[in-house]
Motif scaffolding. Sequence first.
Motif, PDB file in Angstrom:
ATOM      1  N   ARG A 123       0.844  -1.194   0.000  1.00  0.00           N
ATOM      2  CA  ARG A 123       0.000   0.000   0.000  1.00  0.00           C
ATOM      3  C   ARG A 123       0.876   1.239   0.000  1.00  0.00           C
ATOM      4  O   ARG A 123       1.885   1.286   0.720  1.00  0.00           O
ATOM      5  N   GLN A 124       0.479   2.236  -0.767  1.00  0.00           N
ATOM      6  CA  GLN A 124       1.222   3.489  -0.792  1.00  0.00           C
ATOM      7  C   GLN A 124       0.696   4.404   0.323  1.00  0.00           C
ATOM      8  O   GLN A 124       0.214   5.517   0.082  1.00  0.00           O
ATOM      9  N   ALA A 125       0.795   3.880   1.530  1.00  0.00           N
ATOM     10  CA  ALA A 125       0.290   4.594   2.701  1.00  0.00           C
ATOM     11  C   ALA A 125       0.937   3.975   3.927  1.00  0.00           C
ATOM     12  O   ALA A 125       1.327   2.795   3.920  1.00  0.00           O
ATOM     13  N   PRO A 126       1.050   4.736   5.010  1.00  0.00           N
ATOM     14  CA  PRO A 126       1.604   4.164   6.244  1.00  0.00           C
ATOM     15  C   PRO A 126       0.732   3.024   6.773  1.00  0.00           C
ATOM     16  O   PRO A 126      -0.493   3.017   6.573  1.00  0.00           O
ATOM     17  N   ASP A 127       1.351   2.083   7.456  1.00  0.00           N
ATOM     18  CA  ASP A 127       0.623   0.930   7.977  1.00  0.00           C
ATOM     19  C   ASP A 127      -0.440   1.314   8.988  1.00  0.00           C
ATOM     20  O   ASP A 127      -1.410   0.575   9.186  1.00  0.00           O
ATOM     21  N   TYR A 128      -0.286   2.465   9.647  1.00  0.00           N
ATOM     22  CA  TYR A 128      -1.247   2.815  10.690  1.00  0.00           C
ATOM     23  C   TYR A 128      -2.561   3.372  10.131  1.00  0.00           C
ATOM     24  O   TYR A 128      -3.520   3.530  10.868  1.00  0.00           O
ATOM     25  N   LEU A 129      -2.612   3.689   8.838  1.00  0.00           N
ATOM     26  CA  LEU A 129      -3.870   4.156   8.268  1.00  0.00           C
ATOM     27  C   LEU A 129      -4.833   2.978   8.086  1.00  0.00           C
ATOM     28  O   LEU A 129      -4.415   1.844   7.863  1.00  0.00           O
ATOM     29  N   ALA A 130      -6.115   3.256   8.172  1.00  0.00           N
ATOM     30  CA  ALA A 130      -7.128   2.209   8.117  1.00  0.00           C
ATOM     31  C   ALA A 130      -7.366   1.725   6.689  1.00  0.00           C
ATOM     32  O   ALA A 130      -6.919   2.339   5.714  1.00  0.00           O
ATOM     33  N   ASN A 131      -8.084   0.626   6.584  1.00  0.00           N
ATOM     34  CA  ASN A 131      -8.457   0.063   5.291  1.00  0.00           C
ATOM     35  C   ASN A 131      -9.640   0.861   4.729  1.00  0.00           C
ATOM     36  O   ASN A 131     -10.689   0.942   5.372  1.00  0.00           O
ATOM     37  N   PRO A 132      -9.526   1.457   3.542  1.00  0.00           N
ATOM     38  CA  PRO A 132     -10.640   2.233   2.994  1.00  0.00           C
ATOM     39  C   PRO A 132     -11.929   1.437   2.843  1.00  0.00           C
ATOM     40  O   PRO A 132     -13.027   1.995   2.925  1.00  0.00           O
ATOM     41  N   PHE A 133     -11.821   0.125   2.619  1.00  0.00           N
ATOM     42  CA  PHE A 133     -13.028  -0.692   2.478  1.00  0.00           C
ATOM     43  C   PHE A 133     -13.855  -0.661   3.754  1.00  0.00           C
ATOM     44  O   PHE A 133     -15.094  -0.649   3.706  1.00  0.00           O
ATOM     45  N   ASP A 134     -13.181  -0.644   4.905  1.00  0.00           N
ATOM     46  CA  ASP A 134     -13.905  -0.567   6.176  1.00  0.00           C
ATOM     47  C   ASP A 134     -14.690   0.734   6.264  1.00  0.00           C
ATOM     48  O   ASP A 134     -15.822   0.767   6.764  1.00  0.00           O
ATOM     49  N   ALA A 135     -14.103   1.810   5.764  1.00  0.00           N
ATOM     50  CA  ALA A 135     -14.795   3.099   5.761  1.00  0.00           C
ATOM     51  C   ALA A 135     -16.019   3.047   4.851  1.00  0.00           C
ATOM     52  O   ALA A 135     -17.067   3.632   5.159  1.00  0.00           O
ATOM     53  N   MET A 136     -15.900   2.345   3.721  1.00  0.00           N
ATOM     54  CA  MET A 136     -17.037   2.231   2.820  1.00  0.00           C
ATOM     55  C   MET A 136     -18.173   1.452   3.472  1.00  0.00           C
ATOM     56  O   MET A 136     -19.353   1.821   3.355  1.00  0.00           O
ATOM     57  N   LEU A 137     -17.829   0.360   4.184  1.00  0.00           N
ATOM     58  CA  LEU A 137     -18.864  -0.404   4.885  1.00  0.00           C
ATOM     59  C   LEU A 137     -19.591   0.464   5.904  1.00  0.00           C
ATOM     60  O   LEU A 137     -20.822   0.422   6.011  1.00  0.00           O
ATOM     61  N   HIS A 138     -18.832   1.233   6.682  1.00  0.00           N
ATOM     62  CA  HIS A 138     -19.448   2.110   7.671  1.00  0.00           C
ATOM     63  C   HIS A 138     -20.326   3.155   6.984  1.00  0.00           C
ATOM     64  O   HIS A 138     -21.415   3.489   7.471  1.00  0.00           O
ATOM     65  N   SER A 139     -19.884   3.658   5.836  1.00  0.00           N
ATOM     66  CA  SER A 139     -20.680   4.634   5.098  1.00  0.00           C
ATOM     67  C   SER A 139     -21.975   4.018   4.587  1.00  0.00           C
ATOM     68  O   SER A 139     -23.029   4.673   4.576  1.00  0.00           O
ATOM     69  N   MET A 140     -21.918   2.765   4.172  1.00  0.00           N
ATOM     70  CA  MET A 140     -23.142   2.088   3.738  1.00  0.00           C
ATOM     71  C   MET A 140     -24.118   1.952   4.900  1.00  0.00           C
ATOM     72  O   MET A 140     -25.334   2.163   4.748  1.00  0.00           O
ATOM     73  N   LEU A 141     -23.585   1.614   6.063  1.00  0.00           N
ATOM     74  CA  LEU A 141     -24.420   1.478   7.249  1.00  0.00           C
ATOM     75  C   LEU A 141     -25.059   2.812   7.634  1.00  0.00           C
ATOM     76  O   LEU A 141     -26.225   2.874   8.029  1.00  0.00           O
TER      77      LEU A 141
END
Length: 341
Positions: free
Chosen positions: A262-280
């Motif tokens: 990933r072109q991001a630090p390991d401490y950043l969250a998985n964007p897919f998890d954010a999408m799931l929360h947004s769907m909810l």
Amino acid sequence: MQSLAHQIQQQVKQYHIDNISDLPAFLAEQTTPIVIKGVCAHWPMVQSAYRSDTDALKYLANIASNSPVRAFTAKAKEQGRYFYNTDMTDLNFTQYASNLVELITTLKQTLNTQAPDSYYMGSTASDYCAPEFTTQNPLNVTSHHCLTSLWVGNHSRIAAHYDNADNLACVGAGSREFILFSPEQVDNLYIGPLEFTPAGQAISLVDFMAPDFNRFPRFKNALDNAQIAKLEPGDGIFIPALWWHHVSAHSQFNVLVNYWWRQAPDYLANPFDAMLHSMLAIKDLPQSQKTHWQKFFEHYVFSEDKKLDAQIVPHVKGILGDIDEQTARRVRQLLLQKLNR
């Protein structure tokens, strides 16, 4: 598959490793798929595959471990397609406990079988299932934290799916065909369930060997924008995160080596998890409210020309400033508190 492949006009752009002086720097600049011919041609794994499937099997068997892995098998009638059953109440293949040594033994037995069942070990960390593999077959692909994994099997067809990480997939043995679609084609690929999936990622429900255009009419639009690549041992393909790809393995013995980062630090969250929360939280709101939330997302998340914290004194910027590891921990704690209410 051949008839569908002939409908795809655009080939994935190709380079040769001899013309690339710094592979990590070169890959860091890529935002679309590319093929790199000969990127791992120097590997002993590839050299054995050039000689024969038998030599390739023998080479891998000599460095394989007995560590337990998940293996998968599908009956010959499925023609290597790992998918759902007819009414999507289950999958059309089975999972079983094995190890790489046992799987290689099984694959040896299928070499001279006219219509064998299909078998494979999915993407498994190479240091775990074949600890000497990366030492004997080295490749430096990125300065980011990188996971190297092996895919080992015979014939297979893996439905179009995407991955959250960038991926350099290198063919160690056998041949591979990749059909790729940009993330913008998601509406035309007829994606299946998010929770019930064959291998963890949502997949296209279209059968690429015999697409049903009456059921999936927009898939024609996807094909008009598709790219195709055919790889032999020693070749690699870079697939950026979120690009959809259908993968076929045609040989009696196939090895694919995946480099994930990933072109991001390991401490950043998985964007897919954010999408799931947004769907909810957002998907079923009234349209007017969803439109307002879309503006909020554009302001706080997607805009790159706004300085969100310009008007705020430093000690209270919080997540409106740059997110470091400490801030990421605080955000996770805040989310947990809100989700557990």
